[in-house]
Design a protein around this motif. Sequence first.
Motif, PDB file in Angstrom:
ATOM      1  N   ALA A  99      32.729 -65.797 -95.966  1.00 54.74           N
ATOM      2  CA  ALA A  99      31.414 -66.160 -95.436  1.00 54.74           C
ATOM      3  C   ALA A  99      30.824 -67.360 -96.173  1.00 54.74           C
ATOM      4  O   ALA A  99      30.021 -68.106 -95.597  1.00 54.74           O
TER       5      ALA A  99
ATOM      6  N   THR B 140      32.383 -70.614 -94.691  1.00 54.42           N
ATOM      7  CA  THR B 140      31.963 -70.660 -93.293  1.00 54.42           C
ATOM      8  C   THR B 140      30.503 -71.077 -93.187  1.00 54.42           C
ATOM      9  O   THR B 140      30.133 -71.931 -92.367  1.00 54.42           O
ATOM     10  N   GLY B 141      29.666 -70.487 -94.031  1.00 57.08           N
ATOM     11  CA  GLY B 141      28.243 -70.823 -94.016  1.00 57.08           C
ATOM     12  C   GLY B 141      27.979 -72.257 -94.423  1.00 57.08           C
ATOM     13  O   GLY B 141      27.200 -72.974 -93.784  1.00 57.08           O
TER      14      GLY B 141
ATOM     15  N   SER C 194      22.292 -67.317 -90.440  1.00 51.43           N
ATOM     16  CA  SER C 194      22.341 -67.270 -91.901  1.00 51.43           C
ATOM     17  C   SER C 194      22.258 -65.844 -92.417  1.00 51.43           C
ATOM     18  O   SER C 194      22.717 -65.560 -93.523  1.00 51.43           O
TER      19      SER C 194
ATOM     20  N   LEU D 222      25.854 -64.790 -92.420  1.00 53.41           N
ATOM     21  CA  LEU D 222      26.712 -65.517 -93.343  1.00 53.41           C
ATOM     22  C   LEU D 222      26.281 -65.397 -94.793  1.00 53.41           C
ATOM     23  O   LEU D 222      27.049 -65.746 -95.691  1.00 53.41           O
TER      24      LEU D 222
END
Length: 403
Positions: A35, A38-39, A70, A73
């Motif tokens: 995550a 990815t974020g 958000s 993530l």
Amino acid sequence: MTTSTVTKAVATIEARTPAHRDRAVDGLRALALLAVPTGHWLLGGFTLSSDGALHNASPLSAFPGFAPVSWLLQMLGIFFLVGGHASVLSYRKRKGSSGAWLKGRLARLGRPVLGVTAVWAVLLPLLHYGFGVPGDTLRTASTLVVQPLWFVGVYTVVTALTPLCVHAARRAGVWAAAPLLGSVAVVDFLRYGPCAETMPAWLSVLNVLPGWLFAYQLGVSWGEGRVTRRHAWGLLLGGAALFAALLLAFGYPASMVGVPGEARTNSHPPSLLVLALAATQSGLAILLRDRLGRLLKRPVLWAPVVVVNLSAMTILCWHQTAMLAAAIPASYAGEVPGLVGAPDTVGWILARLAWMPLFAGLLVLIGRYARGFESPWTRTGPAPRAAAGLLAAGFAVFALGLA
């Protein structure tokens, strides 16, 4: 890589996995790890100034309605939760003193950080004087490289507190985390309440340690067997209720990451909203543990989890470098949709999604060489280590704007 090679690798990983391995905890850690890049890759963009320099930007400035992305993530709460759980198991099995155990844990965290900062200390003058990369681009890059490293620093501190967390968990169980939640609530009231204008600017720093220690303490209590399903339901429902109240009634920013131009941020340092999300995620993770563990009995699903966990620090330390490896060369071509240019259109978002496999591929390529920093530096003498330390310190001075 052929199908037979992948199949053989999957079978090897499965055969080498101990029967007592807690696959669910490893799966949660892998999910939280993935995550992070990815974020950062999805919610971080670049604008291009007239002199060709890159500057940080975020699509959340133009699309505040995407803030719930958000929430999904921002999984650092899960990372600290499973970190606390894993630390308990490791602490129980230690063969030496608590100090020796802690030294080994901290070395595993420190080597990759020293590696990435030393490498970037060499890259900065090379890129500037050898390839003409603008100084502002290098400052932007340095900020991004440092961005995930604050997490390692905080995680180092909470890891050092493991013996105290274990003691607290054995005395108070899941409630050992409650004072940490209360501490953050008090600081938030002081900095956002009716007397906010009279409060010193440094007050928010008081939330850094209790804010991130909260989920870690929950993980320690979980590892000690002091968190039941009833407690997990309480964390899930109570955290969700607190999260909704803070958003709807107390005006907390919806985004879990910083948005350029906004006066308030939830994550740096953590606000009470971060803890509410961490409690919600922790409760859900504990409730789903058995189901996730059964799912990861499948070798084809388990193998990627093992690979991600073995590369944890490499992913954290180098994922921003992977994105920069694509963006900096592209900046010489001008604006490139989804890569370089204002992140203010739906087209940018779609283009960024298309670029993310490239970022992942570059991270894999970089990781083939950078993973060596995670292993003990047994072949290096004191002189190379001292040089790496000096390079890392020089990069830190530049990245923090001190030079």
